[in-house]
Design an enzyme around this catalytic site. Structure first.
Site, PDB file in Angstrom:
ATOM      1  N   GLU A  17       0.807  -1.231   0.000  1.00 43.35           N
ATOM      2  CA  GLU A  17       0.000   0.000   0.000  1.00 43.35           C
ATOM      3  C   GLU A  17       0.837   1.277   0.000  1.00 43.35           C
ATOM      4  O   GLU A  17       0.887   2.005   1.006  1.00 43.35           O
ATOM      5  CB  GLU A  17      -0.967   0.022   1.191  1.00 43.35           C
ATOM      6  CG  GLU A  17      -2.193  -0.817   0.984  1.00 43.35           C
ATOM      7  CD  GLU A  17      -3.293  -0.532   2.005  1.00 43.35           C
ATOM      8  OE1 GLU A  17      -3.089   0.248   2.945  1.00 43.35           O
ATOM      9  OE2 GLU A  17      -4.375  -1.122   1.857  1.00 43.35           O
ATOM     10  N   GLU A  33      -6.747  -7.549  -0.084  1.00 40.44           N
ATOM     11  CA  GLU A  33      -7.209  -7.551   1.308  1.00 40.44           C
ATOM     12  C   GLU A  33      -8.697  -7.242   1.298  1.00 40.44           C
ATOM     13  O   GLU A  33      -9.096  -6.153   0.880  1.00 40.44           O
ATOM     14  CB  GLU A  33      -6.468  -6.486   2.124  1.00 40.44           C
ATOM     15  CG  GLU A  33      -4.970  -6.679   2.154  1.00 40.44           C
ATOM     16  CD  GLU A  33      -4.250  -5.614   2.986  1.00 40.44           C
ATOM     17  OE1 GLU A  33      -4.927  -4.832   3.680  1.00 40.44           O
ATOM     18  OE2 GLU A  33      -3.008  -5.563   2.906  1.00 40.44           O
TER      19      GLU A  33
END
Ligand code: GAL
Length: 660
Positions: free
Chosen positions: A151, A322
């Site tokens: 991320e 995720e």
């Protein structure tokens, strides 16, 4: 190839942290994952300290065993480079790798993402650990894919105001402008005596007495975006050399527009993104009343919007790395999803073109920062609600025929990172929020049953019937040319074409290059407080608009107009047979009416307003998702074959059918 071209429902996976659990548990966990129907497992993105506990001292033993245990159970491993969390010894050895915040304060060790993308030393260390991992596992039979870092942009970490960033920014400016006089022109430095005589005089745009020139700010954003891409590319090059044929992905963080996701994805094979709909709701665009209504199901459009965006970012190949499994820990409030939502989100992902959904995380951690964050298992390994729902999805997949990728939509919505940076560099109104505006436009079309693609301005426009451009502040000439040559009709939002790439007002006035499509000029803009709505007449009805109003001089048809004491009758929506331009930000009822009318104008088939039901199509399959709290009728034809669910669809439920 690890991404199949036709699937029966999504591949399923999970994020797992072998370094956080005793070794004796690994085999048991792996067997339980396989029994649940999972085929992918992502590991190691925060494990650098365990892999290299001291400088140059590698401990591969545990990772070898973890990969072997997971692989032997039948799981395909996605191995991550661990650069999102440099170990303490590295920080102590090279403190210059730490990022510096806008106030000039060093951000310290003790959490994660504590590095500066511009640090030459960190580039070396990132390459070193990537190479060590790639050499060891590049050809490993159980390692099927790689994820770079984790991320980019999480915790506001794209912009660093370090000495290294300042030096690299100056070099970047010298490459962009060639001469300092060109920079002076582009930045308008004659204003306020800001003139430079050397690139070496330019500072970073933080800690100034007043705001910097917007050209300075957008260039720093462009520079920072390029730094992220270069950082990522260096890892990708190493992985390609040692792990040929294995797809490389990065897990993007949705709603993050701090760097250009399309550009970074040019270097990878699959775009992944991390899906946390309830956190997204809390931070999102909806009114408090709607946030309360959707508390446990999330914004019905925000997740779909991002699936559609990352499908483009990944050039058709998109994974969810995720998926929220229950309450998370990081939003202002962290409600639980309604029972059934994890299943719904999984099917929603698949319907929007996602091929693999991986849940975050296998087991809830009883320690450290995320102990309130649910997993598929409770900390004591009892299955939690998401486990039940994943098992259900795994069973349901068998009911579906094999289907291929999602087809191109008829309608595309433009999301351009440079334009987002433009409005951030010169917002002009405190409540001008382009990501809310874009989502409102998307939602208005979605609730009419319309599939959309989210595209960048470089996209191939040929097959679209309608292009929606809610916030294209910087309209590239090439985009306007493509649009002119394409059959598509287009609706532009206010501020479109209002800035040049240098962040100046176009010589011909806004909408700059859009003058090739619309005979108009914007002669005044104003931003307005939320409490002061404007009245707009559209059709025979009176509506409200808010926050932004432009005065337009035009010979085009007036499709809606302002009513009131100020410039009564001035155009609010204008257009011709090809293009329309909206001079304000409509409240939702007006926006809905304009989108209904615009879709009809572009000959796009629509359904009556779906309320809280959402539809999607993939391959030959039709999907319906009920985000509401009461039953809804699915718009399947009488002859349709229902493969999953029922025509009268309960709340938090999914229907899948074939029209034949
Ligand atoms: C993501 C992050 C994960 C985890 C998760 C919690 O942003 O990539 O490592 O922190 O949030 O929801």
């Amino acid at each position: 190839m690890t991404v199949p071209s036709d699937l029966q429902g999504p591949d399923l996976g999970v994020c797992y942290y072998p370094e956080q659990w005793p070794r004796e548990k690994w085999a048991e966990d792996a067997a339980a994952m396989v029994a649940l129907g999972l085929t992918w497992v992502r590991i190691a993105e925060f494990s650098w300290a365990k892999i290299e506990p001291e400088a140059g001292q590698f401990d591969w033993d545990w990772l070898d065993a973890a990969v072997q245990t997971l692989g032997a159970a039948g799981l395909k491993v996605i191995l991550c480079t661990p650069t999102a969390a440099p170990p303490k010894w590295l920080v102590d050895l090279y403190p210059e790798i730490l990022p510096v915040d806008e106030k000039g304060i060093v951000r310290k060790f003790g959490a994660r993402r504590h590095y500066c993308f511009s640090s030459p030393r960190y580039r070396i260390e990132s390459a070193r650990i990537t190479e060590a991992m790639a050499r060891r596992y590049g050809q490993h039979p159980h390692v099927h894919a790689w994820q770079t870092d984790n991320e980019y942009g999480d915790h506001d970490t794209i912009y660093s105001y370090s000495d290294a960033a300042r030096g690299a920014f100056r070099d970047w400016l010298a490459r962009r402008y060639g001469t300092v006089s060109e920079l002076n022109r582009a930045w308008g430095t004659s204003f306020w005596s800001m003139t430079y005589s050397d690139f070496a005089q330019v500072e970073l745009p933080n800690n100034l007495v007043d705001e910097p020139t917007p050209s300075h700010l957008i260039d720093f954003t462009r520079f920072s975006s390029d730094q992220v891409r270069a950082f990522n590319k260096a890892q990708v090059d190493i992985l390609r050399a040692h792990a040929p044929g294995r797809p490389i992905t990065h897990n993007f963080m949705n709603q993050n527009t701090d760097f250009d996701h399309y550009a970074l994805a040019d270097d990878i094979d699959v775009a992944s993104w991390d899906v946390y709909p309830l956190g997204g709701l809390t931070n999102g665009r909806l009114s408090d009343a709607d946030k309360a209504r959707f508390l446990r199901v999330g914004d019905p459009d925000q997740t779909a919007f991002n699936h559609d965006l990352y499908r483009t970012v990944g050039k058709g190949r998109v994974w969810v790395m995720e998926q929220q499994p229950g309450p998370v820990n990081w939003a202002a409030h962290n409600p639980a999803p309604a029972d059934g939502m994890v299943r719904l989100w999984t099917w929603l992902a698949f319907a929007h073109g996602v091929d693999m959904v991986s849940y975050f995380r296998w087991r809830q951690a009883p320690f450290a920062q995320e102990q309130f964050h649910a997993g598929l298992l409770l900390p004591d390994s009892t299955p939690d609600q998401a486990h039940i729902e994943v098992a259900q999805v795994a069973r349901e997949r068998a009911l579906l025929p094999a289907i291929g990728p999602r087809a191109k939509a008829q309608v595309a919505l433009v999301l351009d990172y440079e334009s987002r940076w433009a409005s951030r560099s010169l917002p002009q109104g405190a409540t001008y929020r382009p990501h809310h505006i874009a989502l409102d436009w998307y939602a208005a079309a979605s609730r009419l049953g319309v599939d959309l693609d989210i595209i960048g301005p470089q996209a191939d426009l040929r097959d679209y019937a309608l292009i929606l451009a809610p916030d294209l502040l910087i309209a590239p000439e090439a985009f306007v040319k493509n649009l002119k040559g394409a059959p598509a009709k287009v609706l532009f939002g206010p501020r479109s074409g209002s800035k040049t790439a240098d962040m100046q007002i176009p010589a011909t006035l806004p909408p700059g290059p859009l003058a090739a499509l619309l005979q108009m000029k914007v002669t005044r803009v104003e931003s307005l407080p939320d409490y002061a709505p404007e009245t707009v007449i559209f059709g025979n009805s009176s509506y409200t608009a808010r926050r932004w109003r432009e005065t337009i001089v035009t010979t085009e048809r007036r499709l809606a107009h302002f009513e009131g004491a100020y410039r009564d009758g001035a155009p609010a929506l204008i257009g011709n047979d090809k293009a329309r331009y909206l001079a304000t930000l409509p409240d939702l009822p007006l926006l809905q009416a304009i989108i209904v009318d615009t879709l009809a104008w572009a000959n796009v088939t629509t359904l009556p307003d779906l309320g809280d039901l959402r539809l999607a199509r993939r391959g030959g399959l039709h999907f319906a998702f009920n985000f509401g709290s009461s039953r809804a009728e699915v718009p399947a034809n009488p002859g349709a074959t229902i493969l999953l669910g029922t025509r009268s669809l309960g709340p938090v439920d999914v229907a899948i059918w074939r029209e034949d």
